[in-house]
Write an enzyme that holds these catalytic residues in place. Structure first.
Site: not given
Length: 192
Positions: A61, A71, A131, A168-169
């Site tokens: 992502h 991040k 994160y 989705k992934d």
């Protein structure tokens, strides 16, 4: 804290100083002043946490354009293989990836700067992943690269066919099929 460079110099492993004794341990998981002295100033605005079971893969992502995020990621419990993929067109490391094993035991963290896609696979029965992001999440700026893009050749350390992914992934494009305007330009300062 100590900084260790990965195969992609901008992606670094952060090793905090951990103080252990009979009671347990203590460490600073982030210190803005120390980070700025070792790297560059980063102001984090959002913290996220997820829990995943063994063989889960999340990613790859990123946030597009002005929503790009840096991040700082770590594992509170369990063990993951954390991956950062360079998606800056023109970069000497474009399409290459850096990895670090993060665990609750080693307390290591990975800094993924803006201009990189990010994902991880869970290598333990469970992992609690935390994160920090330096920009707020913007659902309209979601971007992603296929986790199994053969041109990337990422070894997620998960047996083939055992991967657990969101629907989705499973549907993201290969890096070579992503529109150039949805990627980043190498040499452009993404921290202006």
């Amino acid at each position: 804290m100590r900084i260790e460079h990965t195969s992609i110099p901008e992606v670094v492993i952060v090793h905090p100083e951990v103080f252990r004794d009979a009671r347990g341990y203590f460490f600073e998981s982030f210190n803005e002043k120390a980070f700025a002295e070792l790297m560059f100033p980063v102001h984090f605005v959002q913290d996220n946490e997820s829990r995943s079971c063994r063989e889960v893969i999340r990613g790859l992502h990123y946030q597009k354009g002005d929503a790009a995020q840096g991040k700082l990621v770590r594992v509170i419990r369990g063990r993951v293989l954390d991956i950062a993929v360079d998606i800056r067109r023109g970069s000497p490391s474009f399409g290459k990836w850096a990895a670090a094993e993060l665990s609750g035991e080693n307390a290591a963290q990975l800094f993924i700067p803006r201009g990189f896609a990010h994902g991880f696979s869970v290598l333990s029965d469970e992992a609690v992943f935390q994160y920090k992001c330096d920009r707020f999440y913007d659902p309209s700026a979601e971007g992603a690269v296929a986790w199994d893009d053969p041109d990337l050749g990422i070894d997620w350390k998960i047996p083939s066919g055992e991967e657990i992914l969101s629907d989705k992934d499973r549907r993201h494009l290969r890096l070579k099929d992503i529109a150039p305007e949805d990627l980043f330009e190498y040499g452009k300062n993404l921290y202006e």
